[in-house]
Design an enzyme around this catalytic site. Structure first.
Site, PDB file in Angstrom:
ATOM      1  CE  LYS A 280      -2.199  41.028  -6.313  1.00 46.55           C
ATOM      2  NZ  LYS A 280      -3.651  41.214  -6.222  1.00 46.55           N
ATOM      3  NE  ARG A 354     -10.381  35.243  -0.180  1.00 44.28           N
ATOM      4  CZ  ARG A 354     -11.294  35.846  -0.946  1.00 44.28           C
ATOM      5  NH1 ARG A 354     -12.436  35.236  -1.225  1.00 44.28           N
ATOM      6  NH2 ARG A 354     -11.082  37.059  -1.418  1.00 44.28           N
TER       7      ARG A 354
HETATM    8  N1  BES Z   1      -3.655  41.562  -1.610  1.00 44.35           N
HETATM    9  C1  BES Z   1      -4.815  41.544  -2.446  1.00 44.35           C
HETATM   10  C2  BES Z   1      -5.814  42.659  -2.094  1.00 44.35           C
HETATM   11  C3  BES Z   1      -5.355  44.085  -2.219  1.00 44.35           C
HETATM   12  C4  BES Z   1      -5.728  44.824  -3.329  1.00 44.35           C
HETATM   13  C5  BES Z   1      -4.620  44.699  -1.239  1.00 44.35           C
HETATM   14  C6  BES Z   1      -5.342  46.146  -3.449  1.00 44.35           C
HETATM   15  C7  BES Z   1      -4.231  46.022  -1.358  1.00 44.35           C
HETATM   16  C8  BES Z   1      -4.595  46.748  -2.460  1.00 44.35           C
HETATM   17  C9  BES Z   1      -5.528  40.214  -2.319  1.00 44.35           C
HETATM   18  O1  BES Z   1      -4.714  39.121  -2.051  1.00 44.35           O
HETATM   19  C10 BES Z   1      -6.195  39.927  -3.626  1.00 44.35           C
HETATM   20  O2  BES Z   1      -5.505  39.783  -4.589  1.00 44.35           O
HETATM   21  N2  BES Z   1      -7.530  39.849  -3.617  1.00 44.35           N
HETATM   22  C11 BES Z   1      -8.282  39.580  -4.784  1.00 44.35           C
HETATM   23  C12 BES Z   1      -9.322  38.535  -4.450  1.00 44.35           C
HETATM   24  C13 BES Z   1     -10.061  38.003  -5.648  1.00 44.35           C
HETATM   25  C14 BES Z   1      -9.122  37.212  -6.529  1.00 44.35           C
HETATM   26  C15 BES Z   1     -11.206  37.147  -5.165  1.00 44.35           C
HETATM   27  C16 BES Z   1      -8.934  40.877  -5.244  1.00 44.35           C
HETATM   28  O3  BES Z   1      -9.362  41.661  -4.385  1.00 44.35           O
HETATM   29  O4  BES Z   1      -8.973  41.125  -6.425  1.00 44.35           O
HETATM   30 MN    MN Z   2      -3.860  38.291  -3.796  1.00 45.99          MN
END
Ligand code: BES
Ligand code: MN
Ligand code: ZN
Length: 506
Positions: A280, A354
């Site tokens: 990230k 997931r």
């Molecule tokens: N933990 C994150 C989602 C999240 C985002 C939680 C903001 C709380 C606040 C999750 O693991 C994630 O990174 N999801 C990605 C999925 C994508 C790569 C398909 C996302 O939502 O960008």
């Molecule tokens: Mn994530």
């Protein structure tokens, strides 16, 4: 935590740091809410006028402090806004009572004791005010060293006396006892969420679950890395592979001897989500200690069910891992063999929730529970769709999704139903494996839900709560919601267990 009692004490002689009254928004200015009659009398029946003069309107979230009338032992009266005055023959809603009590408790941080003279019609109202007070008084200062022992440090409000309740009435006592058990566990979930990830790794989280199980006479099983390898939990292992702190799968079991139903709750417990090799960017990882909020909610709900002695069996599954990049981390392009036997091509290591949930859902399914509910801070897409205060509910059964939504509403948690459109499955097709861990960007929250559905056992009723929005409050505190970890979904899960125990669900 703040102590809570039901009291019939008369207001003037009451020893407290403050008396809290409610004020509602009437058509012609502020209206003093029922419960504060004695206080109003002491102001010669002019409390509403006084509040109006001070600029109070009765709006939700509003706080007006005024000197207590002559003859009062307590020095201050705190008037909290309840929002719109209810129609004739109607009473203040539970959520408006919770929020007002929460605002009052937060305002009174640093005080030893307050008496709440808010409108109480029945035991449920007393329960709502108790919840608001206990949740609103919460603060997390385990890591604040400066000022810790200062005389005027803002410790949480020490004690709340609820006036207008019936201390000897069984229903009132039960409502307060329930609120106390649920809110203590919910606040413990908030503590876990707020604990920095260098102190809360999967092993530490699992140890906390073991301690709670011991305290409340529950069974607990912790699968460590060796056991996960032996069992073939490729999803949990794949996500945890990059971290120096290995993953865990915790199974926490509460049983009641007369139970006829079995619920399984599954929580995403990423103790820190850096994104892994699909790292990230800065600006997106500062709050990612909150990525174990689902597991914290499940943990709290199972312990609360045990403390309440609910007549239902509840199994909590905590899928714990730290998502980190390193030489041993899973790469985009790797294929994982999941616990279910399905293979997953990992296209993005940041779609890790997931993967851990898939293994836990399959493990939960093996016990053939009557229903499974998973809770996860799963997608940024759900935050974009529903904002920061509402979580999304997806399910493989329309009636069950509605039942969960209703339970959330009763509990005072904002949620909204979301669909699982079959056509979005196509985007997850992989040339190499059975499925990929990513699909179309549009509808990303639903894509994640569809992925999870693939790992729910045949014929098992299942709902998925994506709490990415409301799990962690990055803004200022409001109502009974503090900054930081909120404990979202705990009250929905407890309510669902209560409804199931009462035979009112499925
Ligand atoms: N933990 C994150 C989602 C999240 C985002 C939680 C903001 C709380 C606040 C999750 O693991 C994630 O990174 N999801 C990605 C999925 C994508 C790569 C398909 C996302 O939502 O960008
Ligand atoms: Mn994530
Ligand atoms: Zn995550």
């Amino acid at each position: 935590m703040t102590a809570l009692t039901l009291s019939t004490a008369a207001v003037p002689g009451l020893r407290a740091d403050a008396i809290v009254v409610g004020v509602a928004k009437g058509g012609k200015g502020p209206v003093v809410a029922p419960g504060a009659e004695a206080v109003d009398q002491a102001y010669d029946g002019k409390l509403a006028d006084v509040l109006g003069t001070l600029g109070a309107s009765g709006a939700e979230g509003e706080v007006t402090k005024l000197p207590a009338p002559a003859g009062f032992k307590a020095p201050v009266v705190v008037a909290v806004g309840l929002g719109a005055l209810p129609n004739k023959d109607e009473t203040f809603g539970a959520e408006s009572l919770r929020r007002a009590a929460g605002v009052a408790a937060r305002t009174l941080a640093g005080a030893k004791k307050a008496a709440f003279a808010l409108p109480i019609e029945d035991a449920a109202d007393a329960g709502a005010i108790a919840e608001g007070a206990l949740l609103g008084a919460y603060s997390f200062d385990a890591y604040k060293e400066i000022g810790k022992n200062a005389k005027n440090g803002k410790a949480p409000l020490g004690e709340v006396a609820l006036l207008g309740g019936k201390p000897r009435d069984a229903a009132f006592k039960a409502a307060v006892a329930r609120a106390t058990a649920v809110c203590e566990e919910l606040n413990r979930a908030r503590d876990l969420i707020n604990t920095p990830p260098n102190d809360l790794n999967p092993e530490a989280f699992a140890a906390g679950a073991q301690a709670a199980a011991e305290e409340h006479g529950m069974q607990v099983e912790v699968l460590d890395v060796e056991a996960l390898e032996e069992g073939g939990y490729g999803g949990i292992l794949g996500v945890g592979a990059g971290s120096a702190a290995g993953p865990r799968l915790v199974k926490l079991t509460y049983t009641h001897e007369a139970a006829t139903k079995h619920l399984a709750y599954v929580g995403k417990g990423i103790t820190y989500d850096s994104g892994g090799i699909s790292l990230k960017p800065a600006g997106h990882n500062e709050t990612m200690k909150c990525d174990m909020s689902g597991a914290a909610a499940v943990f709290a709900a199972v312990v609360a069910a045990a403390r309440l002695g609910l007549e239902v069996n509840v199994t909590g599954w905590l899928a714990l891992a730290e998502n980190m990049p390193s030489g041993s981390a899973t790469r985009p392009g790797d294929v994982l063999r999941m616990y279910s036997g399905k293979t997953v091509e990992v296209l993005n290591t940041d779609a890790e929730g997931r993967l851990v949930l898939a293994d836990a859902l399959w493990a939960a399914s093996a016990e053939q529970p009557d229903a499974i509910v998973d809770v996860a801070t799963l997608t940024g897409a759900m935050v974009l769709a529903l904002g920061s205060r509402t979580y999304g509910i997806m399910a493989n059964d329309d009636a069950f999704r509605s039942a969960v939504h209703e339970a959330a509403e009763e509990a005072g948690e904002a949620a909204w139903p979301m669909p699982l459109p079959d056509h979005l499955k196509k985007g997850m097709e992989s040339p190499t494996a059975d499925i990929a861990n990513m699909g179309e960007r549009a509808g990303g929250g639903l894509v994640a839900g569809l992925f999870l559905r693939e790992f729910v056992g045949e014929g098992i009723t299942w709902a998925h709560l994506d709490i990415a929005g409301p799990a962690f409050n990055e803004g200022g505190p409001f109502g009974y919601t503090p900054k930081g970890g909120t404990g979202t979904a705990v009250r929905t899960l407890v309510r669902l267990a209560e409804l199931t125990a009462a035979g009112d669900l499925g």
